[in-house]
Design a protein around this motif. Sequence first.
Motif, PDB file in Angstrom:
ATOM      1  N   MET A  31      12.633 -21.230  19.968  1.00  0.00           N
ATOM      2  CA  MET A  31      13.131 -21.595  18.810  1.00  0.00           C
ATOM      3  C   MET A  31      13.038 -23.220  18.711  1.00  0.00           C
ATOM      4  O   MET A  31      12.890 -23.568  17.612  1.00  0.00           O
ATOM      5  N   GLU A  34       9.728 -24.321  17.868  1.00  0.00           N
ATOM      6  CA  GLU A  34       9.402 -24.131  16.450  1.00  0.00           C
ATOM      7  C   GLU A  34       9.924 -25.398  15.675  1.00  0.00           C
ATOM      8  O   GLU A  34       9.382 -25.977  14.618  1.00  0.00           O
ATOM      9  N   TYR A  51      20.370 -22.514  11.802  1.00  0.00           N
ATOM     10  CA  TYR A  51      18.789 -21.846  12.263  1.00  0.00           C
ATOM     11  C   TYR A  51      18.766 -20.651  13.043  1.00  0.00           C
ATOM     12  O   TYR A  51      18.026 -19.653  12.593  1.00  0.00           O
ATOM     13  N   TRP A  52      19.675 -20.195  13.813  1.00  0.00           N
ATOM     14  CA  TRP A  52      19.985 -18.902  14.279  1.00  0.00           C
ATOM     15  C   TRP A  52      20.005 -18.029  13.461  1.00  0.00           C
ATOM     16  O   TRP A  52      19.567 -16.751  13.475  1.00  0.00           O
ATOM     17  N   LYS A  54      19.403 -17.929  10.295  1.00  0.00           N
ATOM     18  CA  LYS A  54      18.352 -17.496   9.522  1.00  0.00           C
ATOM     19  C   LYS A  54      17.129 -16.720  10.187  1.00  0.00           C
ATOM     20  O   LYS A  54      16.685 -16.018   9.830  1.00  0.00           O
ATOM     21  N   LYS A  55      16.806 -17.258  11.585  1.00  0.00           N
ATOM     22  CA  LYS A  55      15.744 -16.475  12.339  1.00  0.00           C
ATOM     23  C   LYS A  55      16.303 -15.229  12.689  1.00  0.00           C
ATOM     24  O   LYS A  55      15.372 -14.295  12.664  1.00  0.00           O
ATOM     25  N   MET A  56      17.484 -14.776  12.893  1.00  0.00           N
ATOM     26  CA  MET A  56      17.911 -13.701  13.527  1.00  0.00           C
ATOM     27  C   MET A  56      18.080 -12.598  12.383  1.00  0.00           C
ATOM     28  O   MET A  56      18.001 -11.315  12.483  1.00  0.00           O
ATOM     29  N   GLU A  60      21.076 -17.583   5.297  1.00  0.00           N
ATOM     30  CA  GLU A  60      21.569 -18.904   5.516  1.00  0.00           C
ATOM     31  C   GLU A  60      22.906 -19.042   5.567  1.00  0.00           C
ATOM     32  O   GLU A  60      23.411 -18.499   4.644  1.00  0.00           O
TER      33      GLU A  60
END
Length: 64
Positions: A31, A34, A51-52, A54-56, A60
């Motif tokens: 991550m 990225e 960010y965690w 959003k990615k997982m 948001e």
Amino acid sequence: MANYQYMMSADDVAKELDCSKSYAYKLVKAMNKELAEQGYITMAGRIPRAYWAKKMFGYELAAN
């Protein structure tokens, strides 16, 4: 002010996913790579909590 931690450590990631710390470090490293490619400054072993999320989880976090 509420005790909100903006950054998650690899230990936090390991607890959240119930996985090993070494796997959590791999996820955090990927991550961070990225984020760095997008021009953000990163910290080894830590990622922004937003960010965690959003990615997982695909959502948001709302700012309070």
